[in-house]
Motif scaffolding. Structure first.
Motif, PDB file in Angstrom:
ATOM      1  N   ARG A 292     -21.877 -23.365  23.592  1.00 32.12           N
ATOM      2  CA  ARG A 292     -20.557 -23.060  23.015  1.00 32.12           C
ATOM      3  C   ARG A 292     -20.674 -22.784  21.522  1.00 32.12           C
ATOM      4  N   MET A 293     -21.571 -23.528  20.845  1.00 27.04           N
ATOM      5  CA  MET A 293     -21.763 -23.266  19.416  1.00 27.04           C
ATOM      6  C   MET A 293     -22.170 -21.803  19.208  1.00 27.04           C
ATOM      7  N   ASN A 294     -23.017 -21.296  20.079  1.00 29.42           N
ATOM      8  CA  ASN A 294     -23.409 -19.885  19.964  1.00 29.42           C
ATOM      9  C   ASN A 294     -22.224 -18.948  20.173  1.00 29.42           C
TER      10      ASN A 294
ATOM     11  N   ASP B  66     -26.694 -29.281  26.352  1.00 28.73           N
ATOM     12  CA  ASP B  66     -26.940 -27.833  26.420  1.00 28.73           C
ATOM     13  C   ASP B  66     -25.635 -27.049  26.316  1.00 28.73           C
ATOM     14  N   GLN B  67     -24.562 -27.612  26.903  1.00 27.23           N
ATOM     15  CA  GLN B  67     -23.269 -26.924  26.879  1.00 27.23           C
ATOM     16  C   GLN B  67     -22.699 -26.841  25.462  1.00 27.23           C
ATOM     17  N   ASN B  68     -22.964 -27.867  24.654  1.00 24.38           N
ATOM     18  CA  ASN B  68     -22.466 -27.833  23.280  1.00 24.38           C
ATOM     19  C   ASN B  68     -23.133 -26.728  22.466  1.00 24.38           C
TER      20      ASN B  68
ATOM     21  N   GLU C 255     -19.548 -28.695  16.546  1.00 29.73           N
ATOM     22  CA  GLU C 255     -19.536 -29.219  17.903  1.00 29.73           C
ATOM     23  C   GLU C 255     -19.332 -30.714  17.846  1.00 29.73           C
ATOM     24  N   GLY C 256     -19.010 -31.299  18.974  1.00 26.12           N
ATOM     25  CA  GLY C 256     -18.869 -32.742  19.044  1.00 26.12           C
ATOM     26  C   GLY C 256     -19.364 -33.220  20.396  1.00 26.12           C
ATOM     27  N   LEU C 257     -20.255 -34.193  20.387  1.00 30.03           N
ATOM     28  CA  LEU C 257     -20.711 -34.803  21.641  1.00 30.03           C
ATOM     29  C   LEU C 257     -21.115 -36.235  21.320  1.00 30.03           C
ATOM     30  N   LYS C 258     -21.557 -36.964  22.343  1.00 34.30           N
ATOM     31  CA  LYS C 258     -21.875 -38.374  22.108  1.00 34.30           C
ATOM     32  C   LYS C 258     -23.192 -38.775  22.747  1.00 34.30           C
TER      33      LYS C 258
ATOM     34  N   LEU D 150      -9.549 -23.649  23.839  1.00 34.74           N
ATOM     35  CA  LEU D 150     -10.940 -24.073  23.703  1.00 34.74           C
ATOM     36  C   LEU D 150     -11.544 -24.373  25.082  1.00 34.74           C
ATOM     37  N   GLU D 151     -12.763 -23.899  25.269  1.00 36.51           N
ATOM     38  CA  GLU D 151     -13.429 -24.088  26.558  1.00 36.51           C
ATOM     39  C   GLU D 151     -14.116 -25.451  26.569  1.00 36.51           C
ATOM     40  N   GLY D 152     -13.331 -26.477  26.847  1.00 40.98           N
ATOM     41  CA  GLY D 152     -13.806 -27.852  26.759  1.00 40.98           C
ATOM     42  C   GLY D 152     -14.882 -28.178  27.787  1.00 40.98           C
ATOM     43  N   ILE D 153     -15.857 -28.952  27.346  1.00 42.36           N
ATOM     44  CA  ILE D 153     -16.939 -29.368  28.252  1.00 42.36           C
ATOM     45  C   ILE D 153     -16.439 -30.503  29.153  1.00 42.36           C
ATOM     46  N   THR D 154     -15.594 -31.372  28.604  1.00 43.85           N
ATOM     47  CA  THR D 154     -14.981 -32.415  29.444  1.00 43.85           C
ATOM     48  C   THR D 154     -14.011 -31.752  30.431  1.00 43.85           C
TER      49      THR D 154
END
Lengths: 357, 357
Positions: free
Chosen positions: B94-96, B89-91, B71-74, B256-260
């Motif tokens: 998605r990891m799951n 939480d969204q990351n 995953e990637g977040l900041k 990919l189901e992007g969070i952004t």
């Protein structure tokens, strides 16, 4: 390349597993081969050292972006103690094709065959000698640079490890039951299906788990575009004997270019049996089955060599092949191929390469 | 799960990089989070420890069969020193989904968000504070069992590492030049395209290298079946503003189901701008361009947040978008999204999560 191979023998030798407890790929020998790549410097420091863990930065690119290719082949030791490899040049040739596809640096194929011979010679005593047993050889290359930019790594490590393995058919050759997969796709043209890369395998596990739950041992993969044409079976190439002719899917960019596949085709041609490499639809195969023309089916790969297929389930159509018994041609191919591998049969193609110390 | 998180602070703190020398994903903080999984026992031993190398058997399955998800977040630190995460939480959700696709064990999402908050708090001083700078967070899970059987691993390691990163647009927002890829395919339905898995990235490098040779910064991926429909751009989702409406490819299993991406859609809807998630062919996009209806184009992703597209090359048809200038809507989205991330704008969706010690 700086290709002066150094050998440092370990003094802490491991206990060898009992020959009836080998399994597949769970025991590893005393030594391994490693070589490093640094951009601007090329491959360097080839060495045979004690089998030992790899220490990598958690940001090493192999963990994140999957630049990882591998090969699989075997060393065979016969009753007289002679050790042979089977077409090792082909493995390093294919490794270069995989490396190229993954934007990874190419290797010197000839040097790698020589290095492998030396590694096998060092751990020669690990090669089990009972019928069907062998030493499985796993060369692999991984990206080691610690960096999160999505680009090719600037550093890599090539490793070869060895694993004594038991006979694949310990209880005699057993035809496998195969589920034709309609939902998941292994690879598609333009993708990485014809490269031997790590990601191809992880993506296929789920279909395999679901097939097992349905009572099947492996899946047969269909093409990713139309979901109609046969690609591979499990992690093997696949062949069908239909009315005396042998069909196998043509190499189309998404099928792995198996070395056992190529050897099978050469043997069949040598025997005067017609081999047709073509696009094979499940529909055509099923029609042949219904007409009583599907005589044998088998997979080809390094681990099993030749693996008979006894049962194919395609959308609920059950196809029982050759009464779920191993066919005559399947047996002949297996006996010939393994005979050449162990040096017990004539090797007119020069496939078997002896390892001398 | 045994979820008693232990924290062992390192005494050997590293020197922090100069704030104008951060780059992306090349510097790493003093600590990391690790947690192990053993079949039959589940996830265990979650801990925050000194950033240190991973020691793995050369036969560890991650090197061979590619069971690796990430995953990637900041984390963002504003002028007042407040630290925020954006939809963490969204990351982990998605990891799951990625873990499930790769036959890997699921994680406790809530526990992971809490563990991440603690890790970020421990290395809080590493978060750079100048405009556009942030702390990139990389959670990942790898298969660790030493075994060559092609099956799911029985052991895994989850790691989170942190990297202070510079402003993506250090020299101001620059529209990128994109090459529409016709030869290579990123993913196909039935494959792993909608999972954040290592293998998806390595397979895409070659197209990226070839696009760079042609003078383009990224590729736009088309679907693997018909080679007609738009999927993603580089490693971002993609949006097009056409006659006041915003189009983006519908989630189809290979994107990919992007969070952004999701956040962008929610913002646009909130602003009363029509958003259409649909199958978009290059032909339709080109027609819109020729008719002067293609007003803006941009990618969305964690690294760049919003990345304007100024030039698209599709089979030699060059499409210059908005005079290669960043569009008004693109700018508004970037300012709003980053404003929420740094806690400088109203966060009506509750996306921004504060990290307190």
């Amino acid at each position: 390349m700086e290709c002066q191979l150094t050998i440092t023998r370990t003094e802490q030798k491991k206990e060898k597993p009992a020959s009836d407890k080998l399994g597949f790929g769970v025991h590893f020998t005393d030594h391994m081969f490693t070589m490093d790549y640094t951009e601007g410097k090329g491959w360097h420091d080839p060495q045979i050292v004690a089998y030992s863990p790899l220490t990598l930065d958690p940001a090493a690119m192999v963990f994140h972006y999957g630049q990882a290719v591998f090969e699989g082949l075997k060393a065979y030791r016969n009753q007289e103690g002679k050790v042979r490899l089977f077409r090792p040049d082909q493995n390093f040739k294919r490794m270069n094709r995989s490396l190229e596809r993954m934007s990874m640096p190419l290797i010197d194929e000839e040097f790698m065959v020589e290095a492998l011979k030396q590694l096998v010679a060092v751990d020669k005593e690990w090669i089990p000698t009972e019928s069907g047993q062998s030493l499985y050889i796993r060369p692999f290359v991984i990206a080691t640079e610690p960096c999160f930019g999505v680009r090719a790594s600037h550093t890599y490590k090539l490793v070869i490890v060895l694993s004594p393995v038991g006979a694949y058919y310990a209880g005699g050759m057993q035809p496998v039951k195969i589920y034709v997969e309609n939902n998941y796709v292994r690879a598609v043209r333009g993708g990485t299906g014809n490269a031997k890369v790590a990601g191809n395998y992880a993506g296929g596990l789920k279909a395999q788990v679901e097939a097992k739950e349905k009572g099947y041992e492996q899946v047969l993969w269909l093409d990713g575009v139309e979901n109609k044409y046969i690609e591979e079976v499990g992690s093997m190439n696949v062949f069908f004997k239909v009315k005396g002719e042998v069909w196998t899917p043509a190499l189309n960019g998404s099928i792995l270019e198996g070395i056992t596949r190529d050897s099978t085709i050469q043997l069949l041609k040598d025997w005067g049996i017609p081999v047709v490499e073509k696009r094979i639809s499940m529909e055509d195969l099923h029609t042949a089955y219904v007409n009583g023309e599907l005589e044998e089916a088998f997979g080809t790969g390094t681990a099993a060599v030749i693996s008979p297929v006894g049962d194919l389930n395609w959308n609920g159509h059950q196809m029982i092949i050759n009464g779920e018994k191993t066919g005559e041609l399947t047996t002949r191919l297996y006996d010939t191929m393994t005979g050449i591998q162990y040096g017990e049969r004539e090797d007119k193609f020069g496939w078997s390469v002896e390892v001398t110390e």
